[in-house]
Motif scaffolding. Sequence first.
Motif, short mmCIF file in Angstrom:
data_model
loop_
_atom_site.label_atom_id
_atom_site.label_comp_id
_atom_site.label_asym_id
_atom_site.label_seq_id
_atom_site.Cartn_x
_atom_site.Cartn_y
_atom_site.Cartn_z
N PRO A 1 47.90 15.74 64.87
CA PRO A 1 47.45 14.48 64.28
C PRO A 1 45.94 14.29 64.41
CG PRO A 1 48.75 14.08 66.26
CD PRO A 1 48.82 15.54 65.98
N SER A 2 45.37 14.79 65.48
CA SER A 2 43.92 14.67 65.67
C SER A 2 43.16 15.45 64.61
CB SER A 2 43.56 15.16 67.07
OG SER A 2 42.17 15.07 67.27
N PHE A 3 43.61 16.67 64.32
CA PHE A 3 42.95 17.48 63.30
C PHE A 3 43.11 16.82 61.93
CE2 PHE A 3 43.67 21.71 65.82
CZ PHE A 3 42.80 21.27 66.80
N ARG A 4 44.29 16.26 61.68
CA ARG A 4 44.53 15.56 60.40
C ARG A 4 43.60 14.36 60.25
NH1 ARG A 4 47.53 18.06 56.45
NH2 ARG A 4 48.82 19.52 57.57
N LEU A 5 43.37 13.64 61.35
CA LEU A 5 42.45 12.50 61.29
C LEU A 5 41.04 12.97 60.96
CD1 LEU A 5 41.81 9.51 61.57
CD2 LEU A 5 41.64 9.86 64.05
N THR A 6 40.61 14.06 61.55
CA THR A 6 39.28 14.59 61.23
C THR A 6 39.21 14.95 59.75
OG1 THR A 6 39.00 15.44 63.47
CG2 THR A 6 37.59 16.37 61.78
N LEU A 7 40.25 15.59 59.22
CA LEU A 7 40.27 15.94 57.81
C LEU A 7 40.24 14.68 56.94
CD1 LEU A 7 40.41 18.17 55.67
CD2 LEU A 7 42.91 18.15 55.92
#
Length: 134
Positions: free
Chosen positions: A83-89
């Motif tokens: 979820p953290s990587f998705r938020l960055t994206l």
Amino acid sequence: IAVLTMNNYAAIAAKAILEGDLDPRVTSGALERAIEFSEIVGRVMAASPEVSDTRALVALAAGRVDDALRFAGESTRVVPTSPSFRLTLAKAFLAAGNPAMARLQAEDALELAAGAFPRDLALQGRIESFLNVL
């Protein structure tokens, strides 16, 4: 250990700049140091999705949207359930002027965060806050 310390510094500085807690115009060299560190770490640990995510955050803080999209895309391709990587994206898509894709990624991030164990309520809160500004 030095490489991880450099990556952590770059990530913390970039997040502080993006969240408005650190003004790079006032804080001498923080952004430049974050850029330098993320480039060094990127050469040493190019395959790491965590490093790609940090590089995306640093690129966003530096206004390099195309780089942010590339690095954030790399990290989410390697770990699509983060979820953290998705938020960055999502942040990269918003900076690129694509709020529809930003919302889609943020909604995916929120769903992933809600199903994660252990739950990261702080991350969920950041995702919800991001969605509220879209």
